[in-house]
Design a protein around this motif. Structure first.
Motif, short mmCIF file in Angstrom:
data_model
loop_
_atom_site.label_atom_id
_atom_site.label_comp_id
_atom_site.label_asym_id
_atom_site.label_seq_id
_atom_site.Cartn_x
_atom_site.Cartn_y
_atom_site.Cartn_z
N ALA A 37 0.84 -1.20 0.00
CA ALA A 37 0.00 0.00 0.00
C ALA A 37 0.88 1.25 0.00
O ALA A 37 0.64 2.20 -0.76
CB ALA A 37 -0.93 0.00 1.21
N ALA A 38 1.93 1.23 0.82
CA ALA A 38 2.83 2.39 0.91
C ALA A 38 3.56 2.60 -0.40
O ALA A 38 3.82 3.74 -0.80
CB ALA A 38 3.82 2.19 2.05
N GLN A 84 3.62 6.15 -1.98
CA GLN A 84 4.88 6.88 -2.14
C GLN A 84 5.17 7.23 -3.60
O GLN A 84 5.83 8.21 -3.88
CB GLN A 84 6.04 6.03 -1.62
N ASN A 85 4.74 6.37 -4.50
CA ASN A 85 5.16 6.54 -5.89
C ASN A 85 4.07 7.05 -6.82
O ASN A 85 4.27 7.15 -8.03
CB ASN A 85 5.72 5.23 -6.44
N ALA A 86 2.92 7.39 -6.23
CA ALA A 86 1.82 7.87 -7.07
C ALA A 86 2.28 9.05 -7.92
O ALA A 86 1.98 9.14 -9.11
CB ALA A 86 0.63 8.26 -6.21
N LYS A 135 -3.08 9.92 1.93
CA LYS A 135 -2.84 9.00 3.05
C LYS A 135 -4.01 8.07 3.29
O LYS A 135 -3.87 7.07 3.97
CB LYS A 135 -2.54 9.82 4.32
N GLY A 136 -5.18 8.43 2.73
CA GLY A 136 -6.37 7.66 3.03
C GLY A 136 -6.57 6.48 2.11
O GLY A 136 -5.82 6.25 1.16
N SER A 137 -7.61 5.69 2.47
CA SER A 137 -7.96 4.55 1.65
C SER A 137 -9.45 4.62 1.38
O SER A 137 -10.16 5.43 1.98
CB SER A 137 -7.65 3.25 2.38
N LEU A 138 -9.92 3.76 0.49
CA LEU A 138 -11.35 3.72 0.22
C LEU A 138 -12.08 3.28 1.48
O LEU A 138 -11.59 2.42 2.22
CB LEU A 138 -11.64 2.75 -0.91
N PRO A 139 -13.25 3.88 1.76
CA PRO A 139 -13.98 3.51 2.98
C PRO A 139 -14.39 2.04 2.95
O PRO A 139 -14.76 1.50 1.92
CB PRO A 139 -15.21 4.43 2.93
N SER A 172 -4.10 -5.03 3.95
CA SER A 172 -3.40 -3.87 4.48
C SER A 172 -4.30 -3.11 5.45
O SER A 172 -5.51 -3.33 5.49
CB SER A 172 -2.95 -2.95 3.35
N ALA A 173 -3.70 -2.19 6.17
CA ALA A 173 -4.42 -1.50 7.24
C ALA A 173 -5.66 -0.81 6.72
O ALA A 173 -6.72 -0.88 7.33
CB ALA A 173 -3.48 -0.49 7.91
#
Lengths: 515, 410
Positions: free
Chosen positions: B63-64, B68-70, B178-182, B251-252
């Motif tokens: 996930a990171a 990081q690379n987006a 920093k967020g993710s899909l709900p 992932s978290a």
């Protein structure tokens, strides 16, 4: 083996992935002769010469090369040059911003301990220039001299390497008649000084004039070797028969034009040189073409033929363009290429590699390039339809390729030209301007191109053909305009056209015009 | 000449399938190279998976990796278009800092809602691109010079706007990076159901579109690749996405928001480059500018819009970067242009223009990203990381060249 042969290439076979380019080719060249190699494009002439000059090093081909009785194995060009074999490629390999002298000694600098001796460089260069008959200072930059003179610099460069066997690949392809004549004369005088030449050329009259022996290659195989000055003089027709494997009694297809309404007319068209804007490149020219008619434009180099066509085609060339253009009788403004295409005018360039094709892209993408809008909805290309279009032209125009997804750069000159034609035929213009449509194309493919031109005229298009080859113009055109120094100096109907008459108009000087 | 070729002129188009494989591959040269790049990515991933004792592919690391690379992937999409057209853009790093500053200031000092600020950022990026595109396309200054100037101009303006740092940005804005899909569907066996759903949908969409494309080709009697090859390719893609989906679902947070953004951009721009008239014009210009122009392509307009597009994407990268840092920093985006350019060339773009693909650039970016992450996990000194990345760029391009040379040109 006989010792009077400077070169023997025996049973040369060269394979590329999926293709055998040369198969058991034999070539024997006598010392001190001018040996011509003829063959259609793609026959394998250039490949053979690349093997001889070490571009394809020993081990990448099968067979044997014997030079002056010694078997040789060249690992690269420098290797072959050390043995006195020098090749001059069709595309000249000179550095444009260096001087003539610097170019001659490029890679062979007249230096002591890494420091160039410029006086020696220039004086040696001057001697070589005198030998090739080039009247230019050695410190002149290459960009400042014409192609004809550049060709002579290449030969001077070869002489500086103490050449024994000089290979010239299409040396006169880009030269005008005068420069060609000078070059051929030079090759003859080199022969008198004991330098053997191999010359690859499509211009059969030149071969007839200078060659002692001619070897014909077809489909990667040696067909025959002809003694040019034997008991029976070898004619152009004889060479053509060997090249195409049949006799081409008629080099031009029979055709009777059905001429209709006027489709394009330009009046008082004047174009100035883009940099030197005081100079008129096209001067007050007026021409017209009718539907179904094939109109020729003849002219020597610099007469303004291409400039006329390109300035008309959406102002792609020149500055301060004035004059009127009428399409189907209505005056039109052709401000850019897009507008010209929309008004049904197409221009197929004389220099297809530079201006006509995207060599690193596929056939299908090149064919659709000028009319992509026809294959697209909302800006999205229908790729299936596109491939079908390309397939159709592959069959109609007989483009020799395994697939339309092949890169255009891999095709032979004739097939590349067919791709250019496909592109413009698909754009469906009313007027098609073809600039040197058969330049650098072998005899068989030329016939096919002429057939295509006739077909386009029969479909009711007006076709304008620009050509340096007068027999070609006389052979296919209904009417021919002659240009000299940017002016239309004559207009000749097919029935009255002779090379002499056209040449007379083409060389008409400014002050003797009756206007 | 091989005998297979003899019936060629008379044969119906469907019969082309009989053309020898070697020649067919020659026509598909670009694709063969693409497969090579994918292979290289897989090898590098496996290598670091072993070297890091399996830490590389831990869910949170993957996930990171995307978070990081987006920015590199977003910039590489625009950059590959610039490079295919035969240009270069050295200014994107500075533009990222400049746009990031404007976005941050507009939220903190002017109180703009975060969504408006995001749109403002994209618009400013577009204006910057139009500025540079004007000089390149209509004045005719080489892009190298224009964007070198832009690199200085926009870095300077970023310093003027930002000072040093603009912090205190809204949490919704920061959540972009920093967020993710709900996770509104809960978990199944500890796996985030939303992520699984997205993965399944993606695989389904790819399979359906590929099968339909194949059917259309067959209907028109055009060449279709052998069914075995077709199925293998599809299966590999499906497995790749499947593995990624499963890992991410552990992932978290599940699927990172930026991954969705990047995914949408990849699909959209692959379509743009491969299927639209605009994309075709970019390749035509890069392959032979004069020929394109004499075919009626308005080369200046295309050049202009390529740079506008690059500007908008630099704006997007600015938003992602600023959100990730939680603040606008005047020195942000340093060397971003080099990362993006490197990604394109690792991904097979040609320095001379005319050749290059979105997918290649993305894979190039991922190769750099995996290297970064793997070397970081191994706690290799950042200075060495930089040197290693440089070598990878050099070797990737060298490998490509040698391959091309071996393929042989006649």
């Amino acid at each position: 083996m006989s010792t009077d042969h400077i070169l023997e290439m025996r049973d040369i076979t060269k394979r590329f992935p999926g293709v055998i380019a040369l198969q058991d080719v034999n070539l024997s060249v006598r010392a001190g002769e001018i040996h011509a190699i003829c063959g259609e494009n793609g026959a394998g002439k250039s490949t053979l010469m690349k093997i001889l000059s070490g571009v394809y090093p020993h081990g990448t081909y099968e067979g044997e090369i014997v030079l002056s009785g010694e078997p040789v194995e060249f690992r690269g060009i420098r290797d072959s040059e050390r043995h006195g074999v020098v090749i001059i490629h069709q595309e000249l390999a000179l550095s444009p911003f260096l001087s003539i002298a610097e170019n001659i000694f490029l890679g062979n600098e007249q230096a002591e301990r890494g420091v160039v001796d410029w006086n020696k460089t220039n004086s040696e260069a001057a001697k070589l220039l005198a030998r090739v008959g080039l009247d230019e200072r050695p410190d002149t930059k290459i960009v400042d001299i014409g192609v004809g003179k550049q060709q002579l610099v290449e030969i001077a460069k070869a002489l500086s390497k103490e050449v024994k066997l000089l290979i010239l690949d299409e040396p006169t392809a880009a030269l005008n008649d005068e420069d060609s004549a000078h070059l051929l004369g030079l090759i003859r005088s080199l022969k008198e000084h004991g330098i053997t030449s191999i010359i690859i050329s499509h211009k059969l009259n030149e071969i007839e004039a200078v060659a002692d022996t001619t070897t014909i290659i077809r489909d990667g195989k040696t067909i025959e070797t002809l003694e040019m000055h034997g008991d029976d003089a070898v004619t152009e027709e004889r060479i053509i028969r060997g090249m195409v494997g049949r006799s081409l009694d008629n080099r031009f297809p029979d055709h009777v034009s059905t001429i209709g309404e006027e489709v394009l007319r330009i009046e008082e068209w004047t174009v100035h040189h883009p940099i030197d804007q005081a100079r008129k490149v096209v001067d007050n020219a007026s021409i017209d073409v009718r539907r179904g008619e094939i109109v020729g434009i003849a002219g020597l180099m610099g007469a303004g033929r291409t400039e006329l066509a390109m300035s008309l085609f959406g102002r792609s060339y020149g500055a301060r363009i004035s004059g009127r253009a009428f399409k189907d009788g209505k005056q039109v403004e052709l401000r850019n290429v897009g507008a010209a295409i929309r008004h049904g005018i197409a221009y197929a360039t004389e220099d297809r590699k530079r201006f006509g094709l995207n060599l690193i892209d596929t056939i299908q993408h090149n064919v659709s390039a000028s009319a992509l809008g026809k294959l697209a909805r909302w800006g999205v290309v229908d790729r299936t339809a596109e491939e079908k279009v390309a397939e159709q032209y592959r069959r109609d125009l007989n483009i020799k390729t395994p697939t339309v997804s092949a890169l255009v750069g891999k095709l032979s000159g004739g097939n590349q030209q067919k791709v250019v034609l496909s592109k413009w035929i698909y754009a469906d213009p009313d007027v098609l301007i073809l600039d040197e449509p058969t330049r650098g194309i072998d005899v068989g493919a030329k016939y096919e191109i002429y057939t295509i031109i006739n077909r386009l005229a029969d479909e009711g298009k007006g076709v304008i053909v620009i050509s340096s080859e007068l027999p070609e113009l006389i052979g296919i055109c209904d009417r021919i305009y002659a240009l000299s120094q940017g002016r239309v100096t004559g207009e000749v109907a097919r029935a009255d056209a002779t090379q002499e008459r056209l040449m007379q108009y083409m060389t008409m000087e400014k002050d003797v015009t009756p206007r | 000449m091989t005998t297979d070729l003899n019936p060629a002129p008379a044969a119906p188009p469907g019969a082309q399938a009989r053309v020898p494989l070697g020649q067919r591959m020659a026509g598909l040269g670009g694709n063969a190279r693409q497969y090579g790049i994918f292979g290289a990515l897989v090898v590098i991933v496996l290598l670091f998976q072993v070297l890091t004792d399996g830490k590389l592919l831990l869910a949170n690391n993957v996930a990171a990796l995307f978070q990081q690379n987006a920015y590199v992937m977003i910039l590489a999409i625009g950059m590959v278009m610039v490079i295919v057209a035969g240009h270069i853009d050295l200014s994107v790093g500075s533009v990222v800092a400049f746009v990031g500053g404007i976005v941050a200031v507009s939220m903190r000092d002017m109180g703009l809602p975060w969504l408006v600020a995001v749109l403002l950022g994209l618009a400013v990026g577009g204006v910057v691109g139009a500025w540079q595109g004007y000089w390149v396309a209509y004045v005719g200054i080489p892009a190298f010079i224009v964007t070198l100037a832009g690199m200085l101009i926009f870095r300077g303006l970023a310093l003027v706007i930002v000072g040093e740092t603009v912090a205190g940005l809204p949490s919704q804005f920061i959540a972009i990076s920093k967020g993710s899909l709900p996770n509104f569907l809960g978990y199944a066996n500890n796996m985030d159901v939303v992520t699984i759903l997205i993965g399944v949908l993606a695989i389904g969409a790819i399979v359906v579109s590929q099968v339909r494309a194949r059917r259309s080709l067959r209907k028109h009697e055009l060449y279709v690749e052998p069914v075995g090859l077709f199925a293998t390719k599809l299966a590999l893609v499906a497995i790749g996405i499947g593995v990624l989906t499963v890992i991410l679902s552990f992932s978290a947070g599940g699927t990172p928001t930026v991954l969705v953004i990047v995914g949408v951009l990849i699909v959209a721009y692959t379509f743009l480059m491969g299927r639209t008239v605009f994309g075709r014009h970019i390749y035509a210009i890069g392959g032979n500018r004069l020929a394109a122009s004499l075919s009626g392509v308005d080369t200046r307009r295309v050049d202009f819009w390529i740079f506008v597009n690059m500007g908008v994407l630099a704006g997007a990268a600015a938003i992602v970067t600023t959100a990730r840092a939680g603040a606008a920093i005047a020195s942000a985006g340093q060397n971003f242009e080099l990362d993006a350019i490197a990604a394109c060339f690792i991904g097979g773009a040609a320095v001379t223009g005319g050749i290059g693909r979105i997918s290649g650039a993305i894979v190039g970016a991922l190769i750099m990203g995996v290297l970064n992450m793997g070397l970081s996990i191994l706690s290799v000194d950042p200075s060495w990381q930089m040197a290693i990345k440089g070598l990878v760029l050099l070797f990737a391009v060298a490998f490509d060249l040698i391959n091309k040379r071996r393929a042989g040109t006649r």
